[in-house]
Design a protein around this motif. Structure first.
Motif, PDB file in Angstrom:
ATOM      1  N   MET A 286       8.758  11.349  -2.072  1.00  0.00           N
ATOM      2  CA  MET A 286       8.039  10.124  -1.709  1.00  0.00           C
ATOM      3  C   MET A 286       6.528  10.282  -1.910  1.00  0.00           C
ATOM      4  O   MET A 286       5.967  11.366  -1.763  1.00  0.00           O
ATOM      5  CB  MET A 286       8.314   9.750  -0.244  1.00  0.00           C
ATOM      6  CG  MET A 286       9.774   9.521   0.081  1.00  0.00           C
ATOM      7  SD  MET A 286      10.560   8.204  -0.873  1.00  0.00           S
ATOM      8  CE  MET A 286       9.865   6.747  -0.083  1.00  0.00           C
ATOM      9  N   TYR A 287       5.889   9.180  -2.229  1.00  0.00           N
ATOM     10  CA  TYR A 287       4.430   9.136  -2.377  1.00  0.00           C
ATOM     11  C   TYR A 287       3.934   7.885  -1.651  1.00  0.00           C
ATOM     12  O   TYR A 287       4.370   6.778  -1.978  1.00  0.00           O
ATOM     13  CB  TYR A 287       4.071   9.109  -3.869  1.00  0.00           C
ATOM     14  CG  TYR A 287       2.579   8.936  -4.170  1.00  0.00           C
ATOM     15  CD1 TYR A 287       1.597   9.145  -3.212  1.00  0.00           C
ATOM     16  CD2 TYR A 287       2.174   8.567  -5.448  1.00  0.00           C
ATOM     17  CE1 TYR A 287       0.260   8.990  -3.500  1.00  0.00           C
ATOM     18  CE2 TYR A 287       0.827   8.409  -5.763  1.00  0.00           C
ATOM     19  CZ  TYR A 287      -0.133   8.615  -4.788  1.00  0.00           C
ATOM     20  OH  TYR A 287      -1.459   8.442  -5.086  1.00  0.00           O
ATOM     21  N   PHE A 288       3.070   8.082  -0.661  1.00  0.00           N
ATOM     22  CA  PHE A 288       2.556   6.951   0.114  1.00  0.00           C
ATOM     23  C   PHE A 288       1.048   6.840  -0.003  1.00  0.00           C
ATOM     24  O   PHE A 288       0.346   7.848  -0.053  1.00  0.00           O
ATOM     25  CB  PHE A 288       2.891   7.126   1.607  1.00  0.00           C
ATOM     26  CG  PHE A 288       4.358   7.141   1.916  1.00  0.00           C
ATOM     27  CD1 PHE A 288       5.150   6.022   1.685  1.00  0.00           C
ATOM     28  CD2 PHE A 288       4.959   8.281   2.442  1.00  0.00           C
ATOM     29  CE1 PHE A 288       6.512   6.032   1.979  1.00  0.00           C
ATOM     30  CE2 PHE A 288       6.316   8.310   2.744  1.00  0.00           C
ATOM     31  CZ  PHE A 288       7.094   7.181   2.511  1.00  0.00           C
ATOM     32  N   GLU A 289       0.572   5.601  -0.004  1.00  0.00           N
ATOM     33  CA  GLU A 289      -0.863   5.358   0.157  1.00  0.00           C
ATOM     34  C   GLU A 289      -1.089   4.571   1.447  1.00  0.00           C
ATOM     35  O   GLU A 289      -0.256   3.752   1.848  1.00  0.00           O
ATOM     36  CB  GLU A 289      -1.449   4.598  -1.038  1.00  0.00           C
ATOM     37  CG  GLU A 289      -1.644   5.496  -2.244  1.00  0.00           C
ATOM     38  CD  GLU A 289      -2.492   4.871  -3.350  1.00  0.00           C
ATOM     39  OE1 GLU A 289      -3.094   5.624  -4.122  1.00  0.00           O
ATOM     40  OE2 GLU A 289      -2.560   3.627  -3.426  1.00  0.00           O
ATOM     41  N   THR A 290      -2.240   4.859   2.065  1.00  0.00           N
ATOM     42  CA  THR A 290      -2.614   4.208   3.316  1.00  0.00           C
ATOM     43  C   THR A 290      -4.106   3.877   3.237  1.00  0.00           C
ATOM     44  O   THR A 290      -4.773   4.264   2.284  1.00  0.00           O
ATOM     45  CB  THR A 290      -2.413   5.163   4.510  1.00  0.00           C
ATOM     46  OG1 THR A 290      -3.361   6.239   4.393  1.00  0.00           O
ATOM     47  CG2 THR A 290      -1.012   5.750   4.538  1.00  0.00           C
ATOM     48  N   GLY A 291      -4.614   3.199   4.260  1.00  0.00           N
ATOM     49  CA  GLY A 291      -6.058   2.966   4.290  1.00  0.00           C
ATOM     50  C   GLY A 291      -6.464   2.196   5.532  1.00  0.00           C
ATOM     51  O   GLY A 291      -5.791   1.221   5.907  1.00  0.00           O
ATOM     52  N   GLN A 292      -7.535   2.639   6.164  1.00  0.00           N
ATOM     53  CA  GLN A 292      -8.027   1.938   7.349  1.00  0.00           C
ATOM     54  C   GLN A 292      -8.334   0.480   7.001  1.00  0.00           C
ATOM     55  O   GLN A 292      -8.945   0.201   5.977  1.00  0.00           O
ATOM     56  CB  GLN A 292      -9.301   2.606   7.882  1.00  0.00           C
ATOM     57  CG  GLN A 292      -9.054   3.966   8.493  1.00  0.00           C
ATOM     58  CD  GLN A 292     -10.272   4.502   9.238  1.00  0.00           C
ATOM     59  OE1 GLN A 292     -11.118   3.742   9.704  1.00  0.00           O
ATOM     60  NE2 GLN A 292     -10.354   5.815   9.357  1.00  0.00           N
ATOM     61  N   GLY A 293      -7.909  -0.419   7.875  1.00  0.00           N
ATOM     62  CA  GLY A 293      -8.175  -1.835   7.682  1.00  0.00           C
ATOM     63  C   GLY A 293      -6.956  -2.636   7.244  1.00  0.00           C
ATOM     64  O   GLY A 293      -6.949  -3.860   7.349  1.00  0.00           O
TER      65      GLY A 293
END
Lengths: 464, 254
Positions: A286-293
């Motif tokens: 698995m490959y995830f991206e995240t980000g504040q906001g």
């Protein structure tokens, strides 16, 4: 609930509940101000930190910031908490936990064992008591190693994602950016395309092109087309060469719904990718991206500050044994992280929180053209993150992503960091560079002239 | 006289505007590449702060009828810091919207690139209208200091079943005139981004206006047939932009 307070001279600072306390203790950032939950003075910010420092760490096991009954991410966090792993720090306050994390006693072995006992809220809380340098020093003691065709996250190494995006997914254009990146030794974490178009046949065409490049040169790398998880599942059903399944994720059930995903859908995707058995040395698929906001943007933050909600996304990631996770820290824009000071801080917080939770964290060190930041600021963050042992950094040709329209790092930057800090890429990939004869006697990857055999061999036979 | 060596990157350079084969000074960028980058960044920042000439846009849209609205964000600095205001109409604008019975409504929002809207929006709308004679299309709404979700409020007030919101995308270093389109079935305030379909990168070096019009019309027809948009509406024909792609606001880059 009684709430919390702090008396400073004649001023009493009151905080209605744990959510309010956490929000007020956060370093100043535009997203929390947009949500109307930030401290309205610098003194109040510090007052909140003083209260937080005396709060027992175990409070977070009994006081949910987002309701257990209505949020599957909260249920995941609470139901998967490992009380035995938590025991060594169970008696501590948040402030004592900070001191312990910085102590010699908290070494790699201790932190690795502790990870399943920590919740996102605990690590978010302690991060609010840390300076940037503290975030670097503690994260540098964490080690999260994952494997597919390369080993990512080993101590003393720096991996990278090669991001060869093209505004119309043109195969020759994507191949050009890919080959250019390989000449800088980029891509040992993943060669990953953000597709301009999200449909199954286009996704399959890109996957096949990347797989052809990989097999032609026998490169130990994994590829990924960062389409929506449902698109990738369909591509798998149609027999496409899918190495990794990508998805953007966030820290609440409602925010994930905004991305069109649930935990069960992610589990389905993980099973589908694992069934292909394409990894040679591991099955982190698995490959995830995240980000504040992202949660605030989806109106799904429930009054929780953006850094804490972000940390909750790492609990989602952790549940699916990912090969790679990265925060897209400066991508989201100035309404959430206004300037370089806020972007830098957030990047270090995200890396710290993820690593403490046992998540293989990388970072897209980046900014947009409507934020108050430039490449000088990215130099600071990339160097701090590399020193902190970030698992991987993202790089694009000349720092300019011509599809997503923002600035990341250049291939040059990652190569320069590797040489400066003596952090080579993943061992399998480094061995490939060596076997190909690309490294000099100091094990550096020098600039090969256009007329050299290295360049002509790579470009000559590389027509897609 | 020595012959100039053949550039092995020649055939690749014509396939992408990405900054490939820049060369190296040690591990760093050569001076020329460094300064070219700084110039592009300076221009992109300038583009963010310019304004759409809506009078000229209305003229370009004629003979199509158009009307003007403003978001609740009063100016550009407010727009940049307060996306919530950019998604809502100011009350004075809301009061002027005529109700009707429309199959499709076009809303043109300035977003983060005035140039994208000025150059690409009117030709794209004309191309779509000529391809969709079977749909009842409302007057084109021109929205200042506006974000994607503003289209939901406009379209629900005007009684449209489907809204196509055209928006100036955040300028990149090499694409300051890029237009995006977000298509939403049954638009009303509170729609999630996963309930939209997106076509992005519409500009002279990206997706052509003709190709964008073809896609948008196909999607609009399918949306009306299936009565939905978003992740459930996928096109098997090549090159359809995906959901969750509001690059000005969300970190999702799928």
């Amino acid at each position: 609930m009684a709430g919390y307070h702090c008396d400073l001279g004649r001023q009493r600072h009151r905080f209605d509940d744990l959510k309010a306390l956490m929000a007020c203790a956060s370093p100043r950032r535009s997203g929390d101000e947009l949500a109307g939950i930030a401290a309205d003075s610098d003194e109040r910010r510090v007052a909140a930190r003083m209260v937080l420092a005396d709060l027992p760490l175990k409070t977070f096991l009994t006081e949910a910031l987002v309701a257990y009954e209505t949020d599957e991410v909260t249920r995941l966090i609470i139901d998967s908490h490992d009380a035995e792993a938590f025991r060594p720090v169970a008696h501590m306050t948040v402030g004592q936990f900070r001191d312990w994390l910085l102590s010699y006693e908290a070494d790699t072995v201790a932190l690795t064992a502790l990870a399943p006992g920590l919740t996102p809220e605990m690590v978010a809380a302690v991060s609010k008591l840390m300076r940037n340098h503290d975030l670097v020093c503690v994260a540098a003691k964490c080690s999260v190693v994952t494997r597919f065709r390369t080993t990512v996250g080993l101590p003393g190494r720096l991996s990278s994602r090669l991001q060869p995006n093209h505004p119309t997914d043109d195969p020759t254009g994507i191949a050009a950016s890919t080959l250019d990146g390989l000449l800088y030794g980029i891509g040992d974490a993943v060669i990953g395309i953000n597709p301009a178009t999200d449909n199954v046949p286009a996704c399959i065409a890109l996957l096949e092109m990347l797989d052809a490049v990989r097999t032609r040169f026998d490169i130990p790398v994994q590829s990924c087309v960062l389409a929506h998880v449902t698109t990738t599942i369909q591509a798998i059903e149609r027999g496409a060469p899918v190495d990794l399944v990508f998805q953007s994720i966030a820290g609440t059930e409602k925010a994930n719904a905004g991305f069109g995903v649930t935990l069960s859908l992610l589990a389905e995707a993980q099973e589908a990718a694992k069934s292909l058995k394409r990894g040679t040395i591991g099955d982190n698929v698995m490959y995830f991206e995240t980000g504040q906001g992202s949660a605030l943007s989806a109106d799904a933050h429930f009054g929780v500050d953006q850094q804490t909600v972000e940390a909750r996304a790492y609990a989602v990631a952790r549940a699916f044994d990912p090969l790679l996770v990265n925060t897209v820290v400066g991508f989201i824009g100035p309404e959430y992280l206004y300037d370089a000071k806020q972007i830098t801080r957030a990047g270090l917080e995200d890396h710290f929180c993820a690593k403490l939770l046992g998540v293989p964290m990388g970072c897209d060190v980046c900014y947009t053209n409507h934020a108050e930041a430039d490449q000088d600021d990215m130099d600071v963050l990339m160097t701090m993150l590399a020193t902190a042992g970030v698992n991987f950094l993202i790089a694009v040709p000349g720092a300019d992503d011509v599809m997503l329209n923002y600035q990341s790092l250049s291939y040059h930057d990652v190569l320069g960091l590797r040489h400066l800090l003596k952090r080579p890429p993943a061992p399998e990939f480094e061995a490939w560079l060596e076997k190909a004869g690309w490294l000099d006697e100091q094990r550096r990857l020098p600039p090969w002239p256009d007329q050299s055999l290295v360049v002509s061999a790579l470009l000559g036979s590389a027509a897609p | 006289m020595s012959e100039t060596p053949k550039d092995p990157w020649a055939r690749f350079r014509s396939a992408t505007r990405a900054r490939i084969a820049l060369g190296r000074s040690g591990d760093a960028l050569p001076t020329k590449a460094l300064l070219e980058f700084q110039l592009a960044h300076a221009r992109a920042r300038d583009a963010v702060h310019s304004a759409v000439d809506f009078d000229r846009l209305a003229t370009d849209l004629a003979p199509l009828e158009s009307l003007r609205v403003h978001s609740a964000a009063s100016d550009r600095p407010t727009y940049l810091r307060r996306p919530d205001l950019g998604r809502r109409l100011d009350p004075a604008s809301a009061a002027t919207l005529p109700a009707g019975e429309w199959d499709l409504l076009f809303v043109i929002a300035d977003g983060l690139s005035a140039a994208a809207v000025q150059v690409n929006a009117a030709p794209l709308v004309h191309a779509c209208v000529s391809r969709l004679p079977h749909l009842r299309i409302g007057p084109v709404v021109l929205a200042a200091q506006a974000r994607v979700a503003l289209g939901d409020e406009v379209a629900s007030a005007m009684g449209a079943r489907l809204v196509a919101l055209l928006v100036g995308e955040r300028p990149g270093l090499s694409a300051a005139e890029s237009l995006g389109v977000y298509l939403t079935w049954d638009p009303r305030p509170g729609r999630a981004d996963s309930e939209r379909n997106c076509i992005s990168n519409i500009h002279s070096d990206g997706l052509s206006k003709r190709a964008a019009a073809d896609k948008l019309c196909w999607l609009a027809t399918e949306a009306a047939r299936l009565k939905l948009t978003g992740v459930a509406l996928k096109e098997d024909a090549p090159s359809l932009a995906g959901p969750d792609n509001e690059k000005n606001q969300l970190p999702d880059r799928s």
